[in-house]
Design an enzyme around this catalytic site. Structure first.
Site, PDB file in Angstrom:
ATOM      1  CE  LYS A   1      -2.617   2.352   5.051  1.00 16.60           C
ATOM      2  NZ  LYS A   1      -2.679   1.613   3.770  1.00 16.60           N
TER       3      LYS A   1
ATOM      4  CB  SER B   1      -0.956   0.003   1.190  1.00 11.21           C
ATOM      5  OG  SER B   1      -0.253   0.209   2.401  1.00 11.21           O
TER       6      SER B   1
END
Length: 230
Positions: free
Chosen positions: A140, A97
């Site tokens: 993230k 991701s």
């Protein structure tokens, strides 16, 4: 004629001589010679130094080394625990991701102290607890902070109506979704993965409270040929 045995006359019995207290004869006309008592000879043996204590045995030395080793290991464990608890943490990336910035199985060093002294800023790569299941942890990138307005148009991100400078996202990794506008709540952050079309992030499960942000990713140390500081 019978012989008569004649006895030799016996010498007169000696008379006792009395002494006054000052050792002077009491009644005889003779002086008594005084003789010194013979000196007593004593052998003087020089004192001997106390024997040196015996050194520790091999078993005692071995025991001391073992105790010292255990103390060293215990101290190292305490220091490592303090560092991991309050300072830094080693983490591993699972998934894509954050590609191409971070790849699957990259090893990271996360600074946990930095957000005790300051606030996360847009652009920071952070390790956080997944809000829907805090037993999991994600990596993230912070996109916006509290009070910011986030809007996504055809995959392009705007923060306060200003296009986000995100040239770290290759064109083929961009999504084409639309979202917002969304106002980031006080004490919360909006986060996204760099692989926009392969990331579960704030677009899907909402904003992240600061208390769920563990720390800032500072170093990728493995693989060595891709090591870098963020």
């Amino acid at each position: 004629m019978d012989e008569t045995a004649q006895k030799e006359p016996l010498p007169p019995e000696p008379t006792d001589v009395g002494f006054d207290a000052d050792l002077t004869p009491a009644s005889s006309g003779y002086e008594i010679a005084a003789f010194a008592a013979p000196a007593t000879i004593v052998d003087v043996v020089p004192p001997t130094a106390p024997a040196a204590p015996a050194g520790p045995s091999a078993w005692q030395r071995l025991g001391a080394e073992i105790v010292s080793g255990v103390q060293t290991l215990f101290s190292a464990a305490v220091y490592a625990t303090l560092i991991v608890t309050f300072g830094f943490q080693v983490a591993r990336v699972d998934g894509l991701s954050m590609s191409p910035t971070l790849e699957d199985r990259d090893r990271l060093i996360v600074n946990k102290l930095v957000y005790e002294l300051g606030e996360p800023r847009p652009g920071d790569i952070v390790m956080l607890y997944y809000p829907l299941n805090p037993e999991k942890m994600f990596v993230k990138r912070v996109i916006a902070k509290e009070g910011d307005v986030v809007r996504i148009v055809d995959g392009r991100v705007y923060v306060n109506d200003v296009p986000l400078h995100d040239d770290y996202v290759p064109e083929e990794f961009r999504s084409h979704d639309d979202a917002g506008p969304t106002v980031v709540q006080q004490g919360y952050y909006f986060v996204m993965g760099d692989h926009r079309n392969n990331s579960s992030d704030s677009r899907h499960w909402g904003q992240v409270p600061k208390k769920y942000i563990v720390g800032k990713v500072k170093v990728r140390w493995w693989p060595l040929h891709d090591a870098r500081i963020f």
